[in-house]
Write a protein that holds these residues in place. Structure first.
Motif: not given
Length: 422
Positions: A322-340
């Motif tokens: 489990p990770v904090t909401a901030l870490v999970g959100f950051t990784l999500y946005r990084v993956a989203q930007e990379a795939l975009t």
């Protein structure tokens, strides 16, 4: 504090302050005149000074006080001379002359702009006054006709006791004027320092508020960029695909339009969440909004990438933690930007691999594509800036750039211990 007093110069009073000085001098002049008349009526001196000398002496010890804060040293010297005339030539006034001399000496200490000159002037006046007192005492001791009722016999006679009282009284008088003048100057310096610090703090608060507004704008721009760029890129790709097969393959065109519809709804939903966060007064609103996206939604990102025409896979390596909401959100946005960026810059035949690695003390996200790998590296872009800001803000590391064997790499590592400590 000593350095502060030597470096600081007390500003001049306002016009209102000068008017108060003039009013004070006028009231003291009236009081001294009435006192002189009363002492003369009582017959305090058997041979008082002539009226003209009394008038000059009273004027000399009161009128200059109207300028006491303009030229404190000069005023004190004039008042001291008038005080000497009052005492030496039997001017019938013994009350207000002591008040005016005290005020004059006090004013030098409280308002003297040149501290060295203020100290020398006060010391000279006080020394002169003590010389005068001692000379008068010696004259009184040597003249049996003066104070004949006081005994002169013995080491500590009545006259000696009177002399000690005179010396002590003058020590207290001049010492108090000197001390309270310096104290007033020091208090004014401290007050000025506090005002300056208060002004600095106010300016700092204004700068902080301006920086906070600027940071909020950057955060808003970053969120809008991530949401709009991702979903619009998906809709653009699917719209092109639907247009190409609209006549030949209506089923495929319908599927593409369905993806566009779903991506548009997702974009609207995220924009609504962002606007709700901006309108909310709740300090936890941002974190609540951030918690709606995280590592659990990585699979949805990969599915969207596939639906948009870019084959993508998701691999989870290591024991998930489990990770904090901030870490999970950051990784999500990084993956989203990379795939975009893969869809926009890697080419139509590119594929993407998303790898999520869990280590004992960190979590790592890696997005690798097989596309061109150099066009975006040459230009950078706001998306890359946003990714780097997000990762750096929580103590992580980000690696972005083309791979030597082709394609493009986005890798971020976030220490979980660092985030927990925060």
């Amino acid at each position: 504090m000593i350095d502060q007093l030597t470096q600081w110069t007390r500003p001049r009073p306002t016009t209102r302050g000068y008017r108060r000085d003039a009013l004070t001098a006028g009231l003291l002049g009236i009081g001294a005149t009435v006192s002189a008349v009363l002492y003369a009526r009582v017959g305090w001196y058997s041979e008082p000074a002539p009226v003209w000398l009394s008038v000059i002496a009273v004027a000399g010890m009161t009128v200059p006080l109207a300028f006491r804060r303009r030229a404190p040293e000069l005023v004190a010297i004039v008042v001291a001379i008038a005080f000497f005339v009052v005492g030496q030539f039997s001017v019938p006034e013994l009350l207000f002359c002591n008040i005016t001399l005290f005020v004059a000496i006090y004013t030098i200490g409280a308002w003297g702009r040149n501290r060295r000159r203020a100290a020398i002037t006060r010391a000279a006046i006080i020394a002169a006054m003590f010389v005068w007192v001692i000379v008068n005492l010696l004259v009184t001791v040597g003249d049996p006709g003066k104070l004949p009722d006081l005994s002169r016999a013995g080491v500590f006679s009545q006259l000696a006791a009177l002399a000690v009282i005179q010396v002590l009284m003058n020590l207290l008088y001049f010492g108090a004027a000197y001390y309270f003048g310096n104290f007033a100057y020091a208090a004014a310096a401290e007050h000025a320092t506090l005002e300056a610090r208060t002004a600095e703090l106010a300016e700092e608060r204004e700068r902080g508020a301006a920086q906070a507004v600027a940071l909020d704008r950057v955060n808003i721009a970053r969120e809008l960029h991530d949401v709009v760029a991702h979903h619009v890129s998906v809709m653009g790709v699917q719209a092109g695909a639907a247009r190409r097969v609209l006549q030949t393959d209506p089923a495929q065109a319908s599927a593409s339009l369905e993806v566009i519809e779903q991506s548009a709804r997702s974009a609207v939903e995220e924009l609504q969440q962002l606007l709700t966060t901006l309108r909310s007064d709740d300090s936890d609103a941002a974190s609540q909004s951030a918690s709606t996206r995280g590592l659990d939604q990585l699979a949805e990102l990969v599915d969207e990438s596939r639906a948009a025409g870019t084959p993508a896979t998701l691999s989870v390596i290591g024991e998930p933690r489990p990770v904090t909401a901030l870490v999970g959100f950051t990784l999500y946005r990084v993956a989203q930007e990379a795939l975009t960026n893969t869809r926009k810059h890697a080419g139509s035949r590119a594929t993407a691999d998303v790898r999520l690695r869990f280590a004992p003390d960190s979590v790592e996200l890696e997005v690798v594509d097989s596309g061109v790998g150099h066009s975006l590296a040459a230009t950078g872009g706001l998306g890359q800036v946003g990714m780097r800001e997000r990762v750096t803000a929580i103590g992580g590391e980000l690696e972005i750039g083309p791979r030597s064997r082709g394609g493009y790499l986005v890798r971020t590592r976030i220490p979980l211990a660092t985030d927990a400590a925060r």
